[in-house]
Write an enzyme that holds these catalytic residues in place. Structure first.
Site, PDB file in Angstrom:
ATOM      1  N   TYR A  52       0.830  -1.211   0.000  1.00  0.00           N
ATOM      2  CA  TYR A  52       0.000   0.000   0.000  1.00  0.00           C
ATOM      3  C   TYR A  52       0.863   1.259   0.000  1.00  0.00           C
ATOM      4  O   TYR A  52       0.656   2.169  -0.803  1.00  0.00           O
ATOM      5  CB  TYR A  52      -0.926  -0.012   1.217  1.00  0.00           C
ATOM      6  CG  TYR A  52      -1.926   1.122   1.223  1.00  0.00           C
ATOM      7  CD1 TYR A  52      -3.034   1.092   0.371  1.00  0.00           C
ATOM      8  CD2 TYR A  52      -1.763   2.213   2.062  1.00  0.00           C
ATOM      9  CE1 TYR A  52      -3.953   2.136   0.364  1.00  0.00           C
ATOM     10  CE2 TYR A  52      -2.676   3.259   2.063  1.00  0.00           C
ATOM     11  CZ  TYR A  52      -3.770   3.213   1.213  1.00  0.00           C
ATOM     12  OH  TYR A  52      -4.667   4.262   1.205  1.00  0.00           O
TER      13      TYR A  52
ATOM     14  N   LYS B 255       1.182   4.023  -3.094  1.00  0.00           N
ATOM     15  CA  LYS B 255       0.765   5.414  -2.928  1.00  0.00           C
ATOM     16  C   LYS B 255       1.918   6.388  -3.172  1.00  0.00           C
ATOM     17  O   LYS B 255       1.697   7.514  -3.613  1.00  0.00           O
ATOM     18  CB  LYS B 255       0.152   5.616  -1.543  1.00  0.00           C
ATOM     19  CG  LYS B 255      -1.175   4.875  -1.368  1.00  0.00           C
ATOM     20  CD  LYS B 255      -2.195   5.241  -2.457  1.00  0.00           C
ATOM     21  CE  LYS B 255      -3.521   4.558  -2.265  1.00  0.00           C
ATOM     22  NZ  LYS B 255      -4.523   4.925  -3.303  1.00  0.00           N
TER      23      LYS B 255
END
Length: 254
Positions: free
Chosen positions: A154, A158
């Protein structure tokens, strides 16, 4: 009516942030809104919630090139143009240290969160450029600005979206296509429930309490907070803004 006569396309549009944004865009005068989501069930629920013929619902996997090409062409064909592209689809993966992180989960997170953004711009840019420009908004995260242990996929994804945003801003500028990213701290929705439980199985409420103590404004963001920022970036009020990272975190990263 900040979006009068504008057509918006929202990926992850049937989820918490996406649905709140679609609702706000309609309230602010959007001519039509297209919602793209992987879940047919969520799309049906979104249709029941919004209850308007101004919305086009499209089931698609944002990580598959042919499906992205199809959804962008469908919006152009049926709605006439794309003024606003909100690349909001995302998945959180799991909470595990890198040595135990499943490779297939890593690949899925990268496919949706990174490749999905890249494909969205790849296929929407020609349409937006030919129609005089528009605004692209990418949902990143405060996780794209700092590190957090046990969520390598994650966090990595990002961070990657910031690079794509900056390249998109440079490539879109000559044709008046603006590209910006938004970076929320924890948002009070399904994704955070999943992460909270991942950090401490069965003790999600305690994790939420601890995260909340780290936010100077004393609460999680809600979906509508993020929608408000997306509205500003979608509108002509931000017409001279491109290549920017907008942090919306209640002071979390100060």
């Amino acid at each position: 009516m900040m979006l009068k006569n504008k057509v918006a396309l929202i990926t992850g549009g049937a989820g918490g942030i996406g649905l709140a944004t679609a609702k706000l865009f309609l309230e602010e005068g959007a001519e039509r809104v297209a919602i793209v989501d992987f879940s047919e069930e969520n799309l049906k629920m979104a249709e029941e919630t919004l209850g308007t013929e101004k919305v086009l619902y499209i089931q698609a996997d944002v990580s598959k090139a042919e499906e992205v090409k199809n959804y962008t062409n469908k919006v152009k064909t049926e709605l006439g143009k794309i003024d606003v592209l909100f690349l909001n689809a995302g998945v959180e993966g799991v909470v595990k240290p890198m040595e135990h992180y499943p490779e297939e989960t890593f690949d899925q997170v990268m496919a949706v969160n990174v490749k999905g953004v890249w494909l969205g711009m790849k296929y929407a840019f020609p349409i937006m450029k030919s129609d005089g420009g528009g605004s692209v908004i990418i949902t990143s995260s405060v996780a794209g600005l700092r590190g957090t242990a046990q969520v390598s996929a994650y966090v990595g994804s990002k961070h990657a979206t910031i690079g794509l945003m900056r390249v998109g801003a440079l490539e879109g500028a000559p044709d008046n296509v603006r590209v910006n990213s938004i970076h929320p701290s924890p948002v009070d929705n399904r994704m955070m429930r999943s992460l909270e439980d991942g950090f401490a199985p069965g003790m999600g409420d305690t994790v939420k309490e601890n995260f909340t103590k780290m936010i100077p404004l004393g609460r999680y963001a809600n979906n509508e907070d993020i929608a408000d920022l997306a509205l500003f970036l979608a509108s002509d009020k931000s017409k001279f803004i491109t290549g920017a990272t907008y942090v919306i975190d209640g002071g979390f990263t100060v």
